[in-house]
Design an enzyme around this catalytic site. Structure first.
Site, PDB file in Angstrom:
ATOM      1  N   GLY B 109       0.454  -0.971   0.170  1.00  0.00           N
ATOM      2  CA  GLY B 109       0.061  -0.020  -0.122  1.00  0.00           C
ATOM      3  C   GLY B 109       0.882   0.990   0.326  1.00  0.00           C
ATOM      4  CB  CYS B 110       4.040   1.702   0.431  1.00  0.00           C
ATOM      5  SG  CYS B 110       3.907   2.659   2.469  1.00  0.00           S
ATOM      6  CB  VAL B 111       2.378   5.236  -3.673  1.00  0.00           C
ATOM      7  CG1 VAL B 111       2.766   5.385  -5.204  1.00  0.00           C
ATOM      8  CG2 VAL B 111       1.011   3.946  -3.411  1.00  0.00           C
TER       9      VAL B 111
END
Lengths: 138, 111, 102
Positions: B109-111
């Site tokens: 979920g970390c871009v």
């Protein structure tokens, strides 16, 4: 929890066994990411999807990451309603004891551990679908 | 692509500095990654890094920041399970930066 | 508050259509798209199950997918209605939710 008027009921339906295709892992990742939006999330396991929750998965021999342990983190992410269809289990010669125990800690009851998995029959699963605002299929 | 080199061992990392093989991680390597991130590892830093490694070992994922905060609170108390305190330790984000030092993949979920 | 169910896999390849039929309630609509349209053919192994379901649900098939596979409109099982892409949108908009059976 978010304001109820802004909360939608999401149901993720999983129907594929893990590892052979990427559906199961993708679904799990979407559930984890989606959990940040503080919606009312339920996850259903139908057809071969029930194999995602098998206990004792060992992927060493196929060179893939065993992501079955990650289902046990869902409780931390406030995803605490996992529905497994009884008929899907039975058709595959499985019983509830073949699945992992997945629990969450209830902060309102001094972090008591409670089961996340609920076994439902087909008619209850059908009812669940018609009670949700958004259905995401994997 | 590139590699960290510490005490004669070479540890490959991706274009963002995350280890490609989490199995090669050790504390010397962690110190070196931290240095590259301009972080001087204190006991408080290690507490977070070790916690992340334990969480990963148990669940095969790095927790999202809010989960990290919640679980750190449960384990170490409110003072350490605090978003501001965690960002003070890891300015580029506790999940992102601490995970890199812990040798874990970038959190989901970390871009 | 009913549901539009879409099925996009051939029932001869996967149980998607069967599972779909097992999870619909009175008033729902079922739309066969992509490879699922092959199950709609008259005389096929699934034609009877589809006809049977029409007592409680309306069943549709996406015409462009049918045409692409060389199946003529007159060869689909009785009672199944043809829709185009616009009809697909109308069906989805007219229901409370869409449930895809992959």
């Amino acid at each position: 929890m978010a304001d109820e008027t802004n909360t939608k009921k999401f149901l993720y339906i999983n129907r594929k066994a893990p590892y052979g295709t990427v559906y199961a892992l993708e679904s799990l990742e979407v559930v984890l990411i989606g959990a940040a939006f503080e919606q009312d999330v339920s996850v259903a396991f139908v057809d071969d999807g029930v194999f995602q929750l098998m206990s004792g998965q060992d992927t060493a021999g196929i060179g893939m990451k065993n992501f079955s342990k990650t289902y046990r983190a869902l409780g931390d992410y406030e995803v605490r309603k996992l529905y497994v269809e009884r008929e899907s289990l039975a058709e595959r010669g499985l019983v509830s004891d073949d699945l992992m125990a997945i629990t969450y800690e209830d902060e309102n009851e001094d972090y008591a551990e409670k089961p996340s998995i609920h076994f439902v029959d087909r008619s209850e699963m059908t009812k669940l679908i018609s009670e949700h605002d958004v259905i995401l299929s994997f | 692509m590139g590699a960290y080199e510490v005490n004669g061992t070479v540890a490959e990392h991706d274009e963002e500095g995350y280890l490609t093989d989490i199995g090669v991680w050790n504390t010397d390597l962690a110190d070196m990654i931290a240095k590259a991130e301009n972080i001087d590892m204190s006991d408080a830093h290690w507490e977070v890094v070790n916690f992340l490694r334990e969480y990963y070992e148990e669940y095969q994922i790095a927790p999202a920041v809010r989960i990290l905060v919640k679980e750190m609170t449960k384990k170490f108390g409110k003072e350490k399970g605090d978003q501001k305190a965690l960002y003070a330790l890891f300015p580029y984000g506790p999940a992102k930066q601490a995970c890199k030092i812990a040798g874990l993949p970038k959190p989901t979920g970390c871009v | 508050m009913s549901t539009l169910h879409t099925v996009n896999k051939s029932p001869f390849e996967r149980p998607s259509l069967k599972t779909c039929l097992d999870h619909v309630v009175q008033g729902d609509a079922i739309l066969l798209i992509e490879d699922a349209v092959v199950g709609a053919r008259k005389g096929g192994a699934f034609a009877e199950a589809l006809s049977h379901k029409q007592a409680s649900c309306s069943i549709y098939v996406l015409a462009p997918d049918l045409a692409a596979r060389g199946i003529k409109a007159e060869d689909i099982a009785e009672g199944i209605a043809l829709v185009d892409y616009g009809g697909f949108v109308d069906l989805a908009a007219g229901k409370a939710r869409v449930c895809a059976w992959l």
